[in-house]
Design a protein around this motif. Structure first.
Motif, PDB file in Angstrom:
ATOM      1  N   ARG A  92       7.193   8.470   4.718  1.00 49.12           N
ATOM      2  CA  ARG A  92       6.998   7.162   4.090  1.00 49.12           C
ATOM      3  C   ARG A  92       8.240   6.291   4.243  1.00 49.12           C
ATOM      4  N   TYR A  93       9.425   6.866   4.056  1.00 52.75           N
ATOM      5  CA  TYR A  93      10.677   6.119   4.178  1.00 52.75           C
ATOM      6  C   TYR A  93      10.805   5.526   5.579  1.00 52.75           C
ATOM      7  N   TRP A  94      10.596   6.356   6.589  1.00 54.09           N
ATOM      8  CA  TRP A  94      10.783   5.894   7.972  1.00 54.09           C
ATOM      9  C   TRP A  94       9.687   4.936   8.405  1.00 54.09           C
ATOM     10  N   SER A  95       8.480   5.152   7.933  1.00 54.22           N
ATOM     11  CA  SER A  95       7.394   4.241   8.268  1.00 54.22           C
ATOM     12  C   SER A  95       7.645   2.872   7.651  1.00 54.22           C
ATOM     13  N   ARG A 118       0.818  -1.214   0.000  1.00 55.29           N
ATOM     14  CA  ARG A 118       0.000   0.000   0.000  1.00 55.29           C
ATOM     15  C   ARG A 118       0.856   1.271   0.000  1.00 55.29           C
ATOM     16  N   HIS A 119       1.979   1.233   0.709  1.00 52.22           N
ATOM     17  CA  HIS A 119       2.857   2.405   0.792  1.00 52.22           C
ATOM     18  C   HIS A 119       3.990   2.375  -0.226  1.00 52.22           C
ATOM     19  N   ASN A 120       4.011   1.344  -1.064  1.00 52.83           N
ATOM     20  CA  ASN A 120       5.030   1.217  -2.109  1.00 52.83           C
ATOM     21  C   ASN A 120       6.433   1.340  -1.509  1.00 52.83           C
ATOM     22  N   CYS A 121       6.700   0.518  -0.508  1.00 54.06           N
ATOM     23  CA  CYS A 121       7.940   0.610   0.263  1.00 54.06           C
ATOM     24  C   CYS A 121       9.192   0.263  -0.537  1.00 54.06           C
ATOM     25  N   ALA A 122       9.042  -0.451  -1.617  1.00 54.59           N
ATOM     26  CA  ALA A 122      10.211  -0.826  -2.414  1.00 54.59           C
ATOM     27  C   ALA A 122      10.885   0.391  -3.035  1.00 54.59           C
ATOM     28  N   THR A 123      10.134   1.476  -3.224  1.00 56.14           N
ATOM     29  CA  THR A 123      10.706   2.667  -3.858  1.00 56.14           C
ATOM     30  C   THR A 123      10.948   3.807  -2.874  1.00 56.14           C
ATOM     31  N   ALA A 124      10.764   3.595  -1.588  1.00 53.51           N
ATOM     32  CA  ALA A 124      10.948   4.654  -0.589  1.00 53.51           C
ATOM     33  C   ALA A 124      12.438   4.856  -0.329  1.00 53.51           C
TER      34      ALA A 124
END
Length: 137
Positions: free
Chosen positions: A130-133, A117-123
């Protein structure tokens, strides 16, 4: 547990040989990042005295000394972290997380859903919540 002196001498000799091989392969002046930029010696030994922007260390934020890059309990949100903005060079406070929610990241389905949902692969931006979450998850 008893260790024979011959075995102990062999282990010490092997570790010394490995260290010598490691030093001769690397050399002294080959500390570089992946893009080829040199790294200062203080950064290699993490002595925090070089003033280099690569170190996390400490910095001043609104007149007080804060630790950079270390998430801590927040005052406005659930967590806060102080980071140095690479564009301006200033220290920035990043707030993230809902203080009224439990995240339950031990549940694999919830973890997978959150990261999708937060697209963490690209953070990649350290100055974003978003990066820290995503890093917490």
């Amino acid at each position: 547990m008893l260790i024979k002196t011959e075995y102990l001498k062999q282990v010490i000799k092997e570790s010394i040989d490995e260290q010598l091989i490691f030093e001769t392969e690397l050399g002294e002046d080959t500390a570089e990042l992946e893009d080829g930029t040199p790294v200062c010696e203080a950064c290699i030994y993490e002595s925090m005295t070089c003033g280099c922007t690569d170190n996390l260390g400490e910095a001043k934020y609104q007149g007080r000394t804060v630790q950079l890059g270390k998430p801590m309990r927040g005052d406005v949100k659930k967590f806060k972290v102080f980071v140095r903005d690479p564009k301006t060079g200033n220290v920035k406070k990043v707030n993230f997380g809902d203080p009224n929610m439990r995240i339950k990241k031990s549940n694999p389905k919830r973890r997978k859903s959150f990261r999708a949902r937060h697209n963490c692969a690209t953070a990649k931006d350290r100055t974003s919540a978003r990066y820290w979450s995503c890093k917490k998850w």
